[in-house]
Write a protein that holds these residues in place. Structure first.
Motif: not given
Ligand SMILES: [Zn+2]
Length: 267
Positions: A13-20, A67-72
């Motif tokens: 899913t999109g959320e998994d990447r963290g992302g900008p 960012a990945e951790f923040a996404g988690a």
């Protein structure tokens, strides 16, 4: 890094990447990790000592500054009905602590003598420990033995590298403590931390085990805990103990409680 391979997999899913969208949260986390002021018995600084537990709970292997951790963090916040900021601030930290604390033995009861056994002294960190202090709840002990066998296999996969019986990692430091013994400890060490010599200790149940994970066995000094949380033994427990029904007390890397609730995850 394998991130691109992972996100291109179907189902990711999109959320998994963290992302900008989580870059700013990641920046904040990298500061808070070492500076957030909060209180647990005394003033605490940062949450870096809980990174292994955080990764486990947030189901991420990502670096806490990423960012990945923040996404988690954001995904976990959504699960809790909170705003998905991705920032591990005081409020989010206390929600996580609440989650960890909810997995512990509750209510605390006093073990019936018939539910306790005397474990062999060879299982203990201190081979000179008083014979009267070797008691463990029967079920907790059996689960501990199972867990230990599995841990040894994982940590020392090659037979010829198996540690000898002198290896202290994962040995029991302390298990059942009677209310009378606990009161005695308190008298001897009036300056000891609240959690260590609690008035109502989970050690009364015989199902709380202090397990050696390195450093000074039971010191809550940050410098000591920083050593403990890097040990292979601790990291193994964080990853696997719940499969055997053991849950952590987040603040004391050595303290694990058997609640009997085994998580049967396949891996
Ligand atoms: Zn303990």
């Amino acid at each position: 890094m394998f991130a691109s391979a992972i996100v291109s997999q179907p189902g990711a899913t999109g959320e998994d990447r963290g992302g900008p969208e989580f870059e700013n949260a990641a920046k904040k986390n990298s500061v808070l990790m070492n500076s957030l002021k909060w209180n647990w018995g005394k003033t605490q600084t940062g949450w870096y000592l809980y990174v292994p537990l955080l990764k486990k709970t947030l189901s991420t292997g990502a670096d806490p500054e990423s960012a990945e951790f923040a996404g988690a963090v954001a995904r976990w916040q959504i699960d809790q009905g909170e705003a998905a900021t991705g920032i591990l601030d005081r409020k989010t930290l206390f929600l996580l602590i609440g989650h960890w604390q909810s997995q512990r033995i509750d209510p605390i009861y006093e073990a019936k003598p018939t539910s306790l056994l005397s474990a062999p002294i060879a299982e203990f960190y201190d081979r000179a420990r008083a014979r009267s202090l070797l008691k463990v709840d029967r079920e907790a002990y059996n689960a501990y033995r199972e867990m230990l066998a599995e841990a040894r296999k994982d940590l020392f996969p090659r037979e010829n590298e198996q540690p000898d019986s002198e290896n202290l990692y994962l040995k029991i430091i302390s298990s059942y403590r009677s209310p009378a013994y606990q009161a005695e400890l308190r008298k001897k060490e009036p300056g000891a931390t609240r959690a260590q010599i609690a008035f109502r200790s989970p050690h009364f149940t015989g199902r709380a085990l202090d397990i050696y994970v390195g450093g000074e066995p039971v010191s809550t000094k940050d410098s000591n805990r920083a050593v403990q949380i890097r040990s292979a033994a601790y990291l193994w427990l964080v990853e696997n103990a719940e499969r055997f029904g053991f849950y952590p007390y987040f603040y004391e890397p050595w303290h694990w409680e058997f609640t009997g609730k085994r998580l049967m995850t396949e891996n």
